[in-house]
Design a protein around this motif. Sequence first.
Motif, PDB file in Angstrom:
ATOM      1  N   SER A 366       0.829  -1.215   0.000  1.00  0.00           N
ATOM      2  CA  SER A 366       0.000   0.000   0.000  1.00  0.00           C
ATOM      3  C   SER A 366       0.862   1.263   0.000  1.00  0.00           C
ATOM      4  O   SER A 366       0.426   2.310  -0.506  1.00  0.00           O
ATOM      5  N   ARG A 367       2.080   1.178   0.554  1.00  0.00           N
ATOM      6  CA  ARG A 367       2.948   2.356   0.553  1.00  0.00           C
ATOM      7  C   ARG A 367       3.420   2.688  -0.867  1.00  0.00           C
ATOM      8  O   ARG A 367       3.622   3.871  -1.205  1.00  0.00           O
ATOM      9  N   MET A 372       2.541   6.614  -5.543  1.00  0.00           N
ATOM     10  CA  MET A 372       2.191   6.742  -6.958  1.00  0.00           C
ATOM     11  C   MET A 372       0.860   7.457  -7.158  1.00  0.00           C
ATOM     12  O   MET A 372       0.545   7.868  -8.275  1.00  0.00           O
ATOM     13  N   SER A 373       0.088   7.612  -6.119  1.00  0.00           N
ATOM     14  CA  SER A 373      -1.216   8.287  -6.215  1.00  0.00           C
ATOM     15  C   SER A 373      -1.165   9.586  -5.432  1.00  0.00           C
ATOM     16  O   SER A 373      -1.727   9.712  -4.340  1.00  0.00           O
ATOM     17  N   ASN A 384      13.030   9.580  -4.780  1.00  0.00           N
ATOM     18  CA  ASN A 384      13.245   9.989  -3.385  1.00  0.00           C
ATOM     19  C   ASN A 384      12.186   9.407  -2.463  1.00  0.00           C
ATOM     20  O   ASN A 384      12.491   8.967  -1.337  1.00  0.00           O
ATOM     21  N   ASP A 385      10.934   9.406  -2.910  1.00  0.00           N
ATOM     22  CA  ASP A 385       9.862   8.822  -2.095  1.00  0.00           C
ATOM     23  C   ASP A 385      10.068   7.320  -1.928  1.00  0.00           C
ATOM     24  O   ASP A 385       9.811   6.756  -0.859  1.00  0.00           O
ATOM     25  N   TRP A 386      10.517   6.680  -2.999  1.00  0.00           N
ATOM     26  CA  TRP A 386      10.770   5.237  -2.953  1.00  0.00           C
ATOM     27  C   TRP A 386      11.876   4.911  -1.949  1.00  0.00           C
ATOM     28  O   TRP A 386      11.759   3.981  -1.151  1.00  0.00           O
ATOM     29  N   ASN A 387      12.943   5.678  -1.983  1.00  0.00           N
ATOM     30  CA  ASN A 387      14.058   5.426  -1.070  1.00  0.00           C
ATOM     31  C   ASN A 387      13.724   5.782   0.372  1.00  0.00           C
ATOM     32  O   ASN A 387      14.367   5.273   1.302  1.00  0.00           O
ATOM     33  N   TRP A 391      10.944   0.387   4.922  1.00  0.00           N
ATOM     34  CA  TRP A 391      10.634  -1.035   4.819  1.00  0.00           C
ATOM     35  C   TRP A 391      11.918  -1.848   4.748  1.00  0.00           C
ATOM     36  O   TRP A 391      13.007  -1.314   4.503  1.00  0.00           O
ATOM     37  N   ASP A 392      11.762  -3.134   4.969  1.00  0.00           N
ATOM     38  CA  ASP A 392      12.926  -4.010   4.940  1.00  0.00           C
ATOM     39  C   ASP A 392      13.299  -4.342   3.492  1.00  0.00           C
ATOM     40  O   ASP A 392      12.503  -4.150   2.567  1.00  0.00           O
TER      41      ASP A 392
END
Length: 417
Positions: A366-367, A372-373, A384-387, A391-392
């Motif tokens: 969900s993150r 993406m939304s 940057n948001d992905w990094n 999360w593990d």
Amino acid sequence: MANQRGYSHYSAQMEDSGSTVGGHGGRAYAYQPAAALDNPFADQSIRSGAHAHLPQMTTARQTPARVDGEKPGNIDDFALKASPSVVAGGTGGEGNMHKGGHEHVEDLETTASRRLWVAATWMLTFCIPSPLLGVCGRMKRPDVRMAWREKVAICILIVFMWAILLFAIIGLGLILCPKEYVWTLDNVAGHDAPDDTLVALRGTVYDVTDFMKQNHGTSAYTSTQDLIHEFFAGRDINASFPIPARVACPQFVSAKDDPNYLFVYPVQGASDIDPNDQLMFQHTMNRDPTSKKLQDPNFFAKYALPTLKNFKKGGVVWSFDWIESMYKDQSKYWRVINQEVFNMQPYFDAAKSGMNTNKKYNILDSRVEGIMSQNGFGTADITNDWNALGWDAATRDSNYNCMKNLFYVGKVDDRHS
């Protein structure tokens, strides 16, 4: 006659004192014997006695007086031969120290720069032995061999500097800006002729000109060159090779969720091919039950990719401005993560459809869906948001591999960045 009488007069008087007078070329010279030269009082005794009237008497080491108006000069050959005290110098013209001659040898102090250059010369020419130069090159003298080595060293340095210059002009450019074999969809679209056919499939460009001429299809669906050219030439053909979600994302879709491998995302949006077109062949399990290859759920990785890899031309690239326009202006789910482009439109279309009962199409974390939304906030590049997601590594890798297998369409075109 006056000169001759003078010469005779001097000779007669010099004979009485044990001295000798010689004449050569109209000149008159007075020479003293060795004993007189060695006697420090010889000149004084000669001048003070009966011969004190000879004021111009000279020795062999003195410059002779001018005769007949001749300009004074150095002692001539006759005087040099007559005087045993004058020793000829030089190196014999060819470096022979025993013969004497016209060369002048002068010992100079060796400077530090000279020692450094000699050391560099030997480092560059050490592989050439001196005996070889002496035998084959007929260089018997050490100074000649050293001069030859210095010339060779200079040539080596020139070649080395040229190599550095060529590297700076050519090699450095290839390192900093390596040649890329990449294609945009516009480039691919320009190769749609029967004798020049390119297609784009999941981020890779293939030249299928010769591939189309071979026998394809199944007993129920016969493929021809004209049919392949009509539907695939110059296009993105992702829709023709849907991958079951259970194969692409085994961590998120289990056998219980999809026992028959029928759960697929209709990949479209990267091209104008309609996956529901009846004439567009889809390589899925339920398309032709008579084909053993198509019955394999892993058909794309096991059969399609090994066949197409021989026809690979390069990768697909996308302009970031175009991707940003898709996100900002058309509200499409095109996203960039670490320069990789993902067309997430099929995922969100399925997730928002009425068929998404029990959220079976929401297989990603969900993150991931959250970054993406963002309703137009930020940019299409969500690296940057992905990094920043807390999360593990296992969860991150599972989501990334699922997206890469299903929705990857190429990379950002950075050739003009």
